[in-house]
Design an enzyme around this catalytic site. Structure first.
Site, mmCIF file in Angstrom:
data_model
loop_
_atom_site.group_PDB
_atom_site.id
_atom_site.type_symbol
_atom_site.label_atom_id
_atom_site.label_comp_id
_atom_site.label_asym_id
_atom_site.label_seq_id
_atom_site.Cartn_x
_atom_site.Cartn_y
_atom_site.Cartn_z
ATOM 1 N N SER A 107 0.837 -1.199 0.000
ATOM 2 C CA SER A 107 0.000 0.000 0.000
ATOM 3 C C SER A 107 0.876 1.254 0.000
ATOM 4 C CB SER A 107 -0.984 -0.053 1.176
ATOM 5 O OG SER A 107 -2.037 0.863 0.994
ATOM 6 N N ASP A 163 -10.062 -3.451 -5.630
ATOM 7 C CA ASP A 163 -9.547 -2.829 -4.411
ATOM 8 C C ASP A 163 -10.410 -1.610 -4.066
ATOM 9 O OD1 ASP A 163 -8.040 -1.275 -2.543
ATOM 10 O OD2 ASP A 163 -6.149 -2.050 -3.329
ATOM 11 N N HIS A 173 -8.209 -4.981 -0.945
ATOM 12 C CA HIS A 173 -7.011 -4.218 -0.578
ATOM 13 C C HIS A 173 -6.156 -5.053 0.368
ATOM 14 C CE1 HIS A 173 -4.512 -0.666 -0.171
ATOM 15 N NE2 HIS A 173 -4.482 -0.880 1.127
#
Length: 333
Positions: A146, A274, A302
């Site tokens: 991320s 996501d 995600h």
């Protein structure tokens, strides 16, 4: 090249959609097949008089085995489900493994009037240089998850050819490579109700502690009134790290504009469902150099990618993603 078949992920039938896949993986799914990782923490003094805490997994590895370095996501740590799952992968494959914490994420507030941000490639560079210096016999591999993946890809783009002197290969997992698109997505609807609140519950108290450390750093009442990451970044993240405002920060810190300058083998894995990273914002082959491989499976959420396990599939596990990404990195040694 862009495809999902490098990681042909299929979500369990009982977890339809990006949000269930995200939340189940983070809250319920099994993280490791072997024993839970045990950590040895080191505190590194930074060039600007601050510190970074680094957790190294205590599992056995050969003195010349590769070192896998993981850069965590927003408000993450070595306890995050993906960090534990990658530790399990590293132990199973005999790799050394370390998780450097971004400033303020190790459980102790850092000293300087700054924290960390999505485009912090200078910090990534300093950390990787130190790992390389301290482990001259180990080839280095790096993965960023991320926020950490955007910063890592940003570093590779900024460094160009020079990145090959530090690492053999890198990977980003579910990274918002276009920060404006990701920032807008997380500020809307279900995302705003669930994920934004979760992040703000962690970030606002730390920012207020930072204000006690450094009085006058920002407007306390304005920060307390902030309701989303755009407002938080406008008051805290952007000005503290040299950006004019949120729009300037999101534009200048995004990795997508520099993907064409990457010269080290790099993998970008993004699920197309996501909830934080709109599929329309994902890079295509035209946005990248020949060194970048794009895996974009339709499912996964995600940093989710939960997999069924056992007769009824519950609670499942999250080891498939580290296995796929880790093996891709190992193939580039």
């Amino acid at each position: 090249m862009t495809h999902g078949d490098g990681f042909p992920y299929r979500a369990p039938w009982w977890l339809p959609g990006g949000n269930p896949q995200t939340l189940w993986a983070a809250l319920v799914a099994r993280r490791h097949f072997g024993p839970a990782p045990r950590w040895r923490r080191s505190r590194w003094s930074t060039p600007d008089g601050d510190f970074v805490d680094v957790d190294e997994s205590l599992h056995a590895s050969d003195s010349q085995a590769p070192l896998l370095v993981l850069f965590h996501g927003l408000e993450g740590s070595s306890a995050s489900q993906y960090a534990v799952a990658f530790a399990d992968f590293a132990a199973a494959h005999g790799l050394a493994y370390a998780v450097p914490h971004f400033r303020g994420c190790s459980g102790e507030l850092n000293h300087a009037p700054r924290a960390y941000h999505s485009g912090d490639f200078a910090e990534i560079d300093w950390i990787l240089r130190r790992f390389a210096t301290e482990n001259p016999d180990r080839p280095l591999l790096a993965v960023g998850v991320s926020l950490g993946g955007n910063a890592l890809m940003r570093w590779a783009g900024e460094m160009g050819q020079e990145a090959q002197q530090r690492v053999r290969a890198i990977a980003s997992v579910c990274s918002p490579l276009d920060l404006a698109a990701g920032g807008c997505a997380i500020g809307r609807g279900f995302n705003r109700l669930v994920y934004t609140r979760m992040f703000m519950r962690s970030m606002v108290p730390k920012a207020l502690q930072k204000l006690e450390q450094h009085p006058g750093l920002f407007d306390r009442e304005a920060l307390l009134a902030a309701r989303d990451l755009y407002e938080f970044d406008n008051l805290f993240t952007a000005p503290l790290h040299g950006f004019r405002d949120t729009a300037d920060y999101w534009a200048r810190a995004s990795a997508k504009p520099v993907l064409q300058r990457i010269r080290v083998p790099a993998l970008a894995l993004n699920a197309r469902n996501d909830p934080f990273v709109p599929a329309a914002s994902l890079p295509g082959p035209q946005d990248t150099s020949a060194s970048v491989v794009l895996w974009q499976p339709p499912q996964g959420g995600h940093v989710g990618f939960p997999v069924s396990q056992g007769p009824f599939g519950l609670p499942g596990h999250v080891r498939a993603m580290p296995e796929a990404v880790g093996n891709w990195l190992l193939a580039h040694l």
